[in-house]
Scaffold this active site. Structure first.
Site, PDB file in Angstrom:
ATOM      1  N   ARG A  90       1.397   1.425  13.007  1.00 24.41           N
ATOM      2  CA  ARG A  90       0.376   0.885  12.102  1.00 24.41           C
ATOM      3  C   ARG A  90       1.010  -0.266  11.315  1.00 24.41           C
ATOM      4  O   ARG A  90       2.045  -0.090  10.693  1.00 24.41           O
ATOM      5  CB  ARG A  90      -0.160   1.978  11.154  1.00 24.41           C
ATOM      6  CG  ARG A  90      -0.887   3.084  11.922  1.00 24.41           C
ATOM      7  CD  ARG A  90      -1.788   3.894  11.033  1.00 24.41           C
ATOM      8  NE  ARG A  90      -2.951   3.145  10.589  1.00 24.41           N
ATOM      9  CZ  ARG A  90      -3.779   3.561   9.627  1.00 24.41           C
ATOM     10  NH1 ARG A  90      -3.552   4.700   9.017  1.00 24.41           N
ATOM     11  NH2 ARG A  90      -4.818   2.836   9.267  1.00 24.41           N
ATOM     12  N   ASP A 247      -2.143  -0.095   0.311  1.00 22.29           N
ATOM     13  CA  ASP A 247      -1.203   0.062   1.433  1.00 22.29           C
ATOM     14  C   ASP A 247      -0.043  -0.907   1.346  1.00 22.29           C
ATOM     15  O   ASP A 247       0.991  -0.713   1.980  1.00 22.29           O
ATOM     16  CB  ASP A 247      -1.937  -0.143   2.755  1.00 22.29           C
ATOM     17  CG  ASP A 247      -2.855   1.038   3.008  1.00 22.29           C
ATOM     18  OD1 ASP A 247      -3.961   1.059   2.437  1.00 22.29           O
ATOM     19  OD2 ASP A 247      -2.425   1.957   3.731  1.00 22.29           O
ATOM     20  N   ASN A 257      -5.773  -2.953   0.618  1.00 24.70           N
ATOM     21  CA  ASN A 257      -6.208  -1.555   0.716  1.00 24.70           C
ATOM     22  C   ASN A 257      -7.340  -1.466   1.741  1.00 24.70           C
ATOM     23  O   ASN A 257      -7.756  -2.473   2.332  1.00 24.70           O
ATOM     24  CB  ASN A 257      -6.653  -1.038  -0.658  1.00 24.70           C
ATOM     25  CG  ASN A 257      -6.850   0.459  -0.682  1.00 24.70           C
ATOM     26  OD1 ASN A 257      -5.987   1.206  -0.228  1.00 24.70           O
ATOM     27  ND2 ASN A 257      -7.984   0.933  -1.187  1.00 24.70           N
TER      28      ASN A 257
HETATM   29  O1  MRU Z   1      -6.376   3.877   7.168  1.00 21.29           O
HETATM   30  P1  MRU Z   1      -5.838   4.841   6.141  1.00 21.29           P
HETATM   31  O2  MRU Z   1      -6.659   6.070   5.993  1.00 21.29           O
HETATM   32  O3  MRU Z   1      -4.373   5.124   6.368  1.00 21.29           O
HETATM   33  O4  MRU Z   1      -5.951   4.034   4.782  1.00 21.29           O
HETATM   34  C1  MRU Z   1      -5.571   4.632   3.586  1.00 21.29           C
HETATM   35  C2  MRU Z   1      -5.799   3.782   2.408  1.00 21.29           C
HETATM   36  O5  MRU Z   1      -6.304   2.691   2.496  1.00 21.29           O
HETATM   37  C3  MRU Z   1      -5.316   4.306   1.095  1.00 21.29           C
HETATM   38  O6  MRU Z   1      -6.116   3.876   0.049  1.00 21.29           O
HETATM   39  C4  MRU Z   1      -3.888   3.785   0.870  1.00 21.29           C
HETATM   40  O7  MRU Z   1      -3.058   4.128   1.946  1.00 21.29           O
HETATM   41  C5  MRU Z   1      -3.292   4.297  -0.371  1.00 21.29           C
HETATM   42  S1  MRU Z   1      -2.911   5.995  -0.161  1.00 21.29           S
HETATM   43  C6  MRU Z   1      -2.168   6.686  -1.417  1.00 21.29           C
END
Ligand code: MRU
Length: 366
Positions: A90, A247, A257
């Site tokens: 990712r 993120d 995010n």
């Molecule tokens: O695609 P995801 O579910 O991994 O995305 C998660 C998010 O966007 C969260 O808001 C981010 O990782 C912060 S988590 C503490």
């Protein structure tokens, strides 16, 4: 956090002392299932297929992935291959790169025979640190919710504070506590009356499936809304503050995010609603300044947009298609909210302005 009275983290070492167990988040909210990871390939799959997700948990899983790799083959070449494999799963959450670099630094100077034990110890330390960081975020962020409660004219706890959140930045996205939800849990424990607006967060519905599930288990009042409702609620004074996770946060305070966060920040700005972003320091990418141009935005399978999965009335889990056959779809998973739209960053060291100076005031030596 507790599920049916039993405390859980999102990732832990199994009873055999070496394999890794996780909560399979693709099965929530309908089924609480635990999956077991025994190889680096299984760890990479768990991240890519989002059995685990959320920036801090992606990092923690990658750390245990390196421990599994060191157990499988502790030589330099194999570990380097394992790290590359995990890194490609990712692209957006910088915690992944951060965790892999930390693991490789820890293992580099050791004899191959010592590496597996050291890797397990380092992965466990990284997880414990994540829990401590997130709990501290909760303590600092709860102060903002308390202030919102006091601003309404009463003593803290007199009035219901409405918090809007996007995606899932709760304990499921971290090892424990969560980032954006940690202040909510702390404020709730303190007795502040609050209510959470939960954006469903298409296409994968992390809000509707995961945030709602967490808040439900914790007894926190909440309402799930479709992604486009937030602006309307803000126009009508029904949101006191927004708190989201991130993120990747640039050295200048831009925050990347889950897709749709930017639109919420725009609506918040237009309506004078404070927009906070909660993050542990490993989510800061000190190497970049311009989030819009420099953060790689993950694009995922179109099927996440064209199909929906849910439980039927008779209890079966089914996937249905919602777009016409032949219509192209696009699936951008994240967006960037420029620092100017962010009221403040809630970190383990306190709350700071979303700016280079703000971050440096808390982290002078990153
Ligand atoms: O695609 P995801 O579910 O991994 O995305 C998660 C998010 O966007 C969260 O808001 C981010 O990782 C912060 S988590 C503490």
């Amino acid at each position: 956090m507790k599920i049916d009275g039993r405390p859980y983290r999102t990732i832990w070492l199994a009873d055999d002392g070496w394999s890794v167990e996780i909560i399979d988040q693709t099965r929530l909210p309908h089924d609480f299932a635990i999956a077991r990871l025994t190889t680096v390939e299984e760890a990479a799959h768990a991240i890519r297929a989002m059995l685990v997700r959320g920036a801090p948990l992606i990092g923690a899983t990658a750390a245990y992935g390196m421990a599994l790799a060191a157990r499988e083959a502790p030589d330099d070449q194999s570990l380097s291959r394992a790290s590359d494999r995990l890194l490609e799963t990712r692209p957006t959450a910088v915690n992944l790169r951060w965790a892999l670099e930390r693991m490789r630094r820890c293992l580099a100077e050791l004899a191959p025979s010592d590496r597996a034990a050291a890797a397990y110890a380092e992965a466990a330390a990284l997880c414990d640190e994540d829990v401590a960081f997130n709990e501290a975020i909760g303590t600092h962020g709860a102060g903002l919710i308390r202030q919102a409660s006091e601003k309404a004219g009463g003593r803290a706890g007199d009035r219901v504070v409405n918090v809007l959140t996007h995606c899932n930045a709760g304990w499921l996205a971290t090892v424990d506590w969560g980032t954006a939800l940690s202040p909510i849990y702390k404020a709730f424990e303190e007795g502040i009356r609050l209510h959470v607006w939960v954006d469903e967060t298409r296409p994968r519905n992390q809000g509707a499936s995961l945030t709602a599930w967490e808040l439900n288990h914790h007894g926190v009042p909440h309402t799930v809304i479709v992604d486009n409702v937030g602006g309307h609620l803000m126009q009508h004074g029904m949101v006191d503050l927004c708190i989201t996770g991130t993120d990747r946060t640039t050295a200048s305070g831009d925050v990347c995010n889950k897709i749709g966060t930017y639109l919420k920040a725009l609506a918040a700005h237009d309506n004078g609603v404070p927009f906070y972003v909660a993050l542990p320091s490993p989510t800061i990418d000190w190497t970049i300044d311009d989030g819009v141009r420099q953060i790689p935005i993950e694009q995922r399978e179109g099927s996440e947009v064209s199909a929906l999965t849910g439980r039927t009335a008779d209890g079966r889990i089914e996937t249905v298609t919602v777009t016409p056959e032949g219509s192209p779809v696009a699936n951008y998973a994240f967006d960037v909210t420029p620092a100017r739209l962010v009221t403040g960053l809630i970190t383990e060291r306190g709350v700071c302005p979303a700016s280079r100076e703000g971050l440096r005031s808390l982290f002078p030596d990153p």
